[in-house]
Design a protein around this motif. Structure first.
Motif, PDB file in Angstrom:
ATOM      1  N   ASP A  44      29.060  43.820  20.201  1.00  0.00           N
ATOM      2  CA  ASP A  44      29.354  44.092  21.616  1.00  0.00           C
ATOM      3  C   ASP A  44      30.086  45.423  21.773  1.00  0.00           C
ATOM      4  O   ASP A  44      29.959  46.086  22.798  1.00  0.00           O
ATOM      5  CB  ASP A  44      30.140  42.948  22.267  1.00  0.00           C
ATOM      6  CG  ASP A  44      31.464  42.659  21.598  1.00  0.00           C
ATOM      7  OD1 ASP A  44      31.581  42.883  20.383  1.00  0.00           O
ATOM      8  OD2 ASP A  44      32.387  42.204  22.303  1.00  0.00           O
ATOM      9  N   VAL A  50      24.001  40.841  23.218  1.00  0.00           N
ATOM     10  CA  VAL A  50      24.680  39.620  22.787  1.00  0.00           C
ATOM     11  C   VAL A  50      24.123  38.449  23.595  1.00  0.00           C
ATOM     12  O   VAL A  50      23.547  38.640  24.673  1.00  0.00           O
ATOM     13  CB  VAL A  50      26.209  39.725  22.972  1.00  0.00           C
ATOM     14  CG1 VAL A  50      26.792  40.715  21.980  1.00  0.00           C
ATOM     15  CG2 VAL A  50      26.579  40.120  24.398  1.00  0.00           C
ATOM     16  N   MET A 180      32.098  41.318  25.946  1.00  0.00           N
ATOM     17  CA  MET A 180      31.296  40.092  25.944  1.00  0.00           C
ATOM     18  C   MET A 180      32.079  38.865  26.418  1.00  0.00           C
ATOM     19  O   MET A 180      31.581  38.083  27.228  1.00  0.00           O
ATOM     20  CB  MET A 180      30.751  39.819  24.544  1.00  0.00           C
ATOM     21  CG  MET A 180      30.017  38.493  24.435  1.00  0.00           C
ATOM     22  SD  MET A 180      29.458  38.123  22.767  1.00  0.00           S
ATOM     23  CE  MET A 180      31.000  37.926  21.902  1.00  0.00           C
ATOM     24  N   THR A 198      25.444  45.242  26.213  1.00  0.00           N
ATOM     25  CA  THR A 198      26.827  45.686  26.352  1.00  0.00           C
ATOM     26  C   THR A 198      26.953  47.182  26.618  1.00  0.00           C
ATOM     27  O   THR A 198      28.017  47.646  27.031  1.00  0.00           O
ATOM     28  CB  THR A 198      27.638  45.330  25.090  1.00  0.00           C
ATOM     29  OG1 THR A 198      27.049  45.966  23.955  1.00  0.00           O
ATOM     30  CG2 THR A 198      27.662  43.822  24.877  1.00  0.00           C
TER      31      THR A 198
END
Length: 399
Positions: A44, A50, A180, A198
């Motif tokens: 991330d 993710v 995240m 991200t």
């Protein structure tokens, strides 16, 4: 969620009145879920994809405005009471423990325009084990951010609330974490995973339909403080590798590299920076690929394929990124030997904390007993097991 439907909220209300007494001011309630990361670990902060989900373990806050300028923080699980003045010193202080998360959030929300004209008092309770890798700190940040914004009529959307929570960790606490945890808690949906880019914060909801399996959280019960782990060291290694690779390839993040790109650059990276750095990058690149494939597996309801990717992820985190440790490895290897389990891996930052497993619902009790026994024999710790479900994100609760 209604107060009458949640026994723990009723207990929180009773405890709040016991601590603070009665008042004409209304008590406000908010709840924030924990999060698991199904796959996509330690990427991330490397611009990767993710696949987290918010899950049904909760941190809850009760808050009430005061008629003076005093701020009071209390937790059901701690005897510590932290008191501040509304316009006083709310700067980071290591001795202030969890109050730092609240003060950081409060200060950054005030920067964004929140106007608090009175003090307030609050009480925290939580089912989320601290230091276990399922985001107890992000749950605290987001729950407080949500409830304090509601209390003072400040409008802020989930994405901006998540960004503010990350600022608290990065700028107020000095932890080099990604977004995240905060994003998944702010934007979570029931029975959905969240495929998050991200680097751009673009996201997509992925149906998390696991029947007849359950996602099981396996808590090693060996807590660790993220700020004291090697988390920042890994991030610095990635930054050094990125700076070198940018001389060879036009990339902004390590996860911009494809697997084939990495194979072409691997030898040069190892020769110049060392084999350790090549392993760190290999994890990031292959994990990014596993996230994409895992999202497709979920869309196709292929849980066994998803389980294979979880296993691969754990081994990569163990061998290439070196963040698993004895306890998480013990849980992983014990879990994957079980017939009822189709995949497992550590989740969170690592260095103890939690792992997850995909386990057939009919085999959960036997799984927990056998894995727990082997884990204790190997480590001396007693693990705990919880079959979880994807839940909605942080919210103020009407009562």
């Amino acid at each position: 969620m209604n107060l009458t439907d949640d026994i723990q909220l009723q207990e929180l209300k009773n405890a709040f009145i016991s601590f603070y007494g009665n008042s004409e001011e209304k008590i406000i309630f908010a709840a924030s879920p924990a999060r698991i990361n199904i796959i996509g670990e330690h990427i991330d902060y490397n611009g990767g994809l993710v696949l987290p989900a918010s899950v049904n373990l909760y941190l809850r806050i009760a808050l009430r405005k005061r008629r003076d300028k005093k701020i009071i923080y209390r937790s059901v699980k701690s005897e510590k009471v932290f008191e501040f003045e509304l316009d006083g010193n709310l700067a980071f202080d290591e001795e202030k423990d969890y109050a730092n998360y609240l003060n950081g959030m409060f200060l950054f929300l005030k920067e964004r325009g929140l106007k608090a004209d009175t003090g307030f008092e609050l009480l925290i309770t939580s089912d989320i084990p601290q230091g276990s890798g399922i985001s107890s700190s992000a749950a605290l940040e987001l729950c407080f951010g949500k409830i304090i914004s509601h209390a003072f009529d400040f409008e802020i959307n989930g994405v901006e609330l998540a960004k503010t929570g990350r600022r608290v960790e990065n700028e107020f606490l000095g932890l080099k974490s990604g977004i995240m945890d905060q994003f998944s808690i702010a934007m979570g949906k029931k029975n959905q995973a969240l495929l998050l880019d991200t680097s751009s914060l673009e996201y997509e909801y992925i149906p998390l339909e696991t029947e007849p399996y359950r996602i099981v959280i396996m808590n090693s019960n060996k807590p660790r403080k993220l700020t004291e782990s090697k988390y920042n060291e890994r991030k610095e290694e990635c930054e050094k590798a990125l700076a070198f690779l940018q001389k060879e390839k036009d990339i902004n993040f390590l996860c911009d590299l494809s697997v084939s790109d990495f194979k072409k650059l691997e030898q040069g990276l190892a020769s110049n920076l060392g084999e350790k750095f090549a392993r760190r990058v290999r994890h990031c690149v292959t994990e990014m690929d596993r996230v994409r494939r895992s999202a497709e597996a979920l869309k196709n309801k292929d849980l066994k394929l998803l389980g294979d990717y979880l296993n691969q992820s754990h081994l990569s985190l163990k061998d290439d990124y070196e963040v698993t440790g004895k306890e998480l490895d013990a849980l992983f290897f014990a879990a994957v030997k079980e017939k009822s389990c189709i995949g497992a891996r550590m989740t969170g930052a690592g260095f103890s904390g939690c792992a997850i497993a995909i386990v057939h619902k009919d085999g959960f009790e036997d799984f927990a007993e056998r894995v727990g026994k082997e884990y204790t024999e190997q480590t001396g710790f007693t693990a705990s097991f919880f079959a979880c479900q994807a839940s909605d994100g942080v919210s103020v609760i009407s009562v």
